[in-house]
Scaffold this motif. Structure first.
Motif, PDB file in Angstrom:
ATOM      1  N   SER A  92      60.029  28.142  79.968  1.00  0.00           N
ATOM      2  CA  SER A  92      60.368  27.655  78.512  1.00  0.00           C
ATOM      3  C   SER A  92      60.321  29.297  77.917  1.00  0.00           C
ATOM      4  O   SER A  92      59.209  29.768  77.053  1.00  0.00           O
ATOM      5  N   GLN A  93      61.053  28.968  76.746  1.00  0.00           N
ATOM      6  CA  GLN A  93      61.311  30.069  75.478  1.00  0.00           C
ATOM      7  C   GLN A  93      59.419  30.296  74.941  1.00  0.00           C
ATOM      8  O   GLN A  93      59.070  31.101  74.783  1.00  0.00           O
ATOM      9  N   ASP A  94      57.992  29.029  74.241  1.00  0.00           N
ATOM     10  CA  ASP A  94      57.366  29.337  74.003  1.00  0.00           C
ATOM     11  C   ASP A  94      56.242  29.347  74.934  1.00  0.00           C
ATOM     12  O   ASP A  94      54.987  29.041  74.317  1.00  0.00           O
ATOM     13  N   THR A  95      56.388  29.362  75.999  1.00  0.00           N
ATOM     14  CA  THR A  95      55.834  29.709  77.224  1.00  0.00           C
ATOM     15  C   THR A  95      54.872  30.593  77.286  1.00  0.00           C
ATOM     16  O   THR A  95      55.213  31.780  77.738  1.00  0.00           O
ATOM     17  N   THR A  96      53.194  30.801  77.326  1.00  0.00           N
ATOM     18  CA  THR A  96      53.103  32.262  77.022  1.00  0.00           C
ATOM     19  C   THR A  96      51.816  32.404  77.788  1.00  0.00           C
ATOM     20  O   THR A  96      51.199  31.416  78.391  1.00  0.00           O
ATOM     21  N   PHE A  97      51.122  33.557  78.754  1.00  0.00           N
ATOM     22  CA  PHE A  97      50.662  33.763  79.714  1.00  0.00           C
ATOM     23  C   PHE A  97      49.446  34.833  79.474  1.00  0.00           C
ATOM     24  O   PHE A  97      50.030  35.627  78.719  1.00  0.00           O
ATOM     25  N   GLU A  98      47.997  34.839  79.624  1.00  0.00           N
ATOM     26  CA  GLU A  98      47.138  35.202  79.444  1.00  0.00           C
ATOM     27  C   GLU A  98      46.728  36.333  81.025  1.00  0.00           C
ATOM     28  O   GLU A  98      46.611  35.320  81.563  1.00  0.00           O
ATOM     29  N   SER A  99      46.247  37.189  80.939  1.00  0.00           N
ATOM     30  CA  SER A  99      46.004  38.017  82.347  1.00  0.00           C
ATOM     31  C   SER A  99      44.949  39.445  81.933  1.00  0.00           C
ATOM     32  O   SER A  99      44.660  39.612  80.227  1.00  0.00           O
ATOM     33  N   SER A 100      44.123  39.782  82.734  1.00  0.00           N
ATOM     34  CA  SER A 100      43.359  40.636  82.624  1.00  0.00           C
ATOM     35  C   SER A 100      44.312  41.394  82.277  1.00  0.00           C
ATOM     36  O   SER A 100      45.091  42.242  82.704  1.00  0.00           O
ATOM     37  N   ALA A 101      43.725  43.345  81.353  1.00  0.00           N
ATOM     38  CA  ALA A 101      43.817  44.200  81.068  1.00  0.00           C
ATOM     39  C   ALA A 101      44.275  44.664  82.687  1.00  0.00           C
ATOM     40  O   ALA A 101      43.396  45.066  83.086  1.00  0.00           O
ATOM     41  N   THR A 102      45.332  45.596  82.711  1.00  0.00           N
ATOM     42  CA  THR A 102      45.704  46.655  83.925  1.00  0.00           C
ATOM     43  C   THR A 102      45.438  47.454  83.739  1.00  0.00           C
ATOM     44  O   THR A 102      45.704  48.646  82.771  1.00  0.00           O
ATOM     45  N   LEU A 103      44.255  48.084  84.673  1.00  0.00           N
ATOM     46  CA  LEU A 103      43.598  49.420  85.016  1.00  0.00           C
ATOM     47  C   LEU A 103      44.668  50.956  85.327  1.00  0.00           C
ATOM     48  O   LEU A 103      45.397  50.544  85.803  1.00  0.00           O
ATOM     49  N   PRO A 104      44.356  51.584  84.701  1.00  0.00           N
ATOM     50  CA  PRO A 104      45.220  53.140  84.603  1.00  0.00           C
ATOM     51  C   PRO A 104      44.729  53.135  86.053  1.00  0.00           C
ATOM     52  O   PRO A 104      44.272  52.838  86.698  1.00  0.00           O
ATOM     53  N   GLU A 105      45.989  53.223  86.481  1.00  0.00           N
ATOM     54  CA  GLU A 105      46.257  53.657  88.172  1.00  0.00           C
ATOM     55  C   GLU A 105      45.002  54.716  88.752  1.00  0.00           C
ATOM     56  O   GLU A 105      44.618  56.067  88.128  1.00  0.00           O
ATOM     57  N   ASP A 106      44.417  54.789  89.267  1.00  0.00           N
ATOM     58  CA  ASP A 106      43.383  54.980  90.586  1.00  0.00           C
ATOM     59  C   ASP A 106      41.957  54.848  88.841  1.00  0.00           C
ATOM     60  O   ASP A 106      40.989  56.063  89.561  1.00  0.00           O
ATOM     61  N   TYR A 107      41.884  54.159  87.818  1.00  0.00           N
ATOM     62  CA  TYR A 107      40.694  53.987  87.619  1.00  0.00           C
ATOM     63  C   TYR A 107      39.920  52.433  88.118  1.00  0.00           C
ATOM     64  O   TYR A 107      40.811  52.119  89.009  1.00  0.00           O
ATOM     65  N   GLU A 108      38.718  52.149  87.888  1.00  0.00           N
ATOM     66  CA  GLU A 108      38.328  51.339  88.722  1.00  0.00           C
ATOM     67  C   GLU A 108      37.155  50.901  87.358  1.00  0.00           C
ATOM     68  O   GLU A 108      36.649  51.702  87.249  1.00  0.00           O
ATOM     69  N   SER A 109      36.726  49.727  87.392  1.00  0.00           N
ATOM     70  CA  SER A 109      35.394  48.815  86.673  1.00  0.00           C
ATOM     71  C   SER A 109      34.083  49.130  87.500  1.00  0.00           C
ATOM     72  O   SER A 109      34.097  48.234  88.641  1.00  0.00           O
ATOM     73  N   LEU A 110      33.209  49.265  87.076  1.00  0.00           N
ATOM     74  CA  LEU A 110      31.885  49.112  87.726  1.00  0.00           C
ATOM     75  C   LEU A 110      30.800  48.562  87.030  1.00  0.00           C
ATOM     76  O   LEU A 110      30.761  48.746  85.643  1.00  0.00           O
ATOM     77  N   GLN A 111      30.058  48.304  87.655  1.00  0.00           N
ATOM     78  CA  GLN A 111      28.531  48.143  86.640  1.00  0.00           C
ATOM     79  C   GLN A 111      27.368  49.394  86.902  1.00  0.00           C
ATOM     80  O   GLN A 111      26.910  49.553  88.086  1.00  0.00           O
ATOM     81  N   ASP A 112      27.429  49.957  85.984  1.00  0.00           N
ATOM     82  CA  ASP A 112      26.104  50.791  85.895  1.00  0.00           C
ATOM     83  C   ASP A 112      24.707  50.113  86.188  1.00  0.00           C
ATOM     84  O   ASP A 112      24.287  49.127  85.254  1.00  0.00           O
ATOM     85  N   ILE A 113      24.107  51.416  86.942  1.00  0.00           N
ATOM     86  CA  ILE A 113      22.662  50.966  87.264  1.00  0.00           C
ATOM     87  C   ILE A 113      21.715  49.965  85.777  1.00  0.00           C
ATOM     88  O   ILE A 113      20.621  50.086  85.746  1.00  0.00           O
ATOM     89  N   ALA A 114      22.624  50.790  84.647  1.00  0.00           N
ATOM     90  CA  ALA A 114      22.081  51.020  83.960  1.00  0.00           C
ATOM     91  C   ALA A 114      21.696  50.248  82.422  1.00  0.00           C
ATOM     92  O   ALA A 114      21.157  49.734  81.762  1.00  0.00           O
TER      93      ALA A 114
END
Length: 263
Positions: A92-114
């Motif tokens: 339907s026209q008013d259906t909205t979807f939320e999704s996680s932001a897409t990382l740029p190509e060759d990027y990664e998310s990491l948890q630093d030891i700090a």
């Protein structure tokens, strides 16, 4: 002495009995008046009760919009939401979807030891050194050494005042050329940015003019941090901008739980 009362057709009692039962010894006209008044009171009370009972019984039901109940769909009647996809499969026209932001190509998310989370290009090397305040100063470098992202915690009371102190040192660099220094919008707290060029920066590899974006901001834990991107001016400024913006979008301070950013 008891006497026979011809009007009441009964024997009269003593004076003491009359004192305790005065209503029984009223004259006939007054007794009739009392009976009439009593009857009127009972009649009025009964009428009022009847009206109340009828009104309560016939009280109308709460108003319902007739259009809301005319043609109830089978899905809604069976507990559906009424927002199901139409038969042709299109949303339907008013259906909205939320999704996680897409990382740029060759990027990664990491948890630093700090303790913090950050996003940066894959395959970058990590170096760290102690800081006079807060977490260690961490440098992430590209494999060829020409690009760098630095992360550290600042001690000043605001991002802009922290940049003012850093600018004093930046002005000492050979070929220092300011591009912009200003407060910038932020989704959490205060933020400020210092963008500049310099011919020579200690620790940087490769020749030519360097392009720097120093972004300082207040995070969700109330502390202030810096994300500083270094790169070559020769290949433009967009790669440093992407480096800072991506790291900022995915940044989560130490000891804090953060959802992935929404795209």
């Amino acid at each position: 002495m008891r006497v026979f009362d011809t009007e009441r057709q009964e024997w009269g009692g003593s004076r003491r009995e009359r004192l305790f039962h005065t209503d029984q010894y009223l004259d006939v006209p007054r007794q009739k008046s009392v009976r009439q008044q009593t009857g009127i009171v009972l009649a009025v009370t009964g009428l009022a009760f009847g009206i109340w009972a009828l009104a309560w019984k016939d009280e109308p039901e709460p108003y319902k919009d007739p259009t809301a109940t005319q043609q109830e769909s089978p899905e809604t009647a069976s507990g559906g939401t009424g927002d199901e996809v139409p038969a042709d499969g299109s949303p339907s026209q008013d259906t909205t979807f939320e999704s996680s932001a897409t990382l740029p190509e060759d990027y990664e998310s990491l948890q630093d030891i700090a303790g913090y989370r950050v996003a940066l290009p894959k395959g970058w090397e990590r170096e760290s050194r102690s800081s006079q305040y807060g977490i260690d100063i961490v440098d992430y470098r590209s494999p060829d050494g020409t690009r760098r992202l630095q992360v550290f915690q600042v001690m000043e009371t605001s991002p802009y005042s922290s940049l003012q102190a850093a600018q004093i040192e930046a002005e000492k660099l050979d070929g220092y050329e300011p591009v912009a220094m200003e407060e910038v919008p932020s989704a959490v707290g205060q933020a400020a940015e210092h963008e500049y060029r310099a011919d020579e920066i200690a620790g940087e590899q490769g020749g030519g003019t360097r392009h720097v974006i120093d972004h300082r901001f207040e995070a969700t834990d109330g502390e202030r941090y810096a994300l500083v991107a270094y790169g070559s001016e020769a290949d433009g400024t967009e790669d440093e901008r992407e480096l800072v913006d991506t790291a900022l979008l995915w940044f989560c301070p130490p000891g804090t739980q953060c959802d992935d950013p929404v795209g």
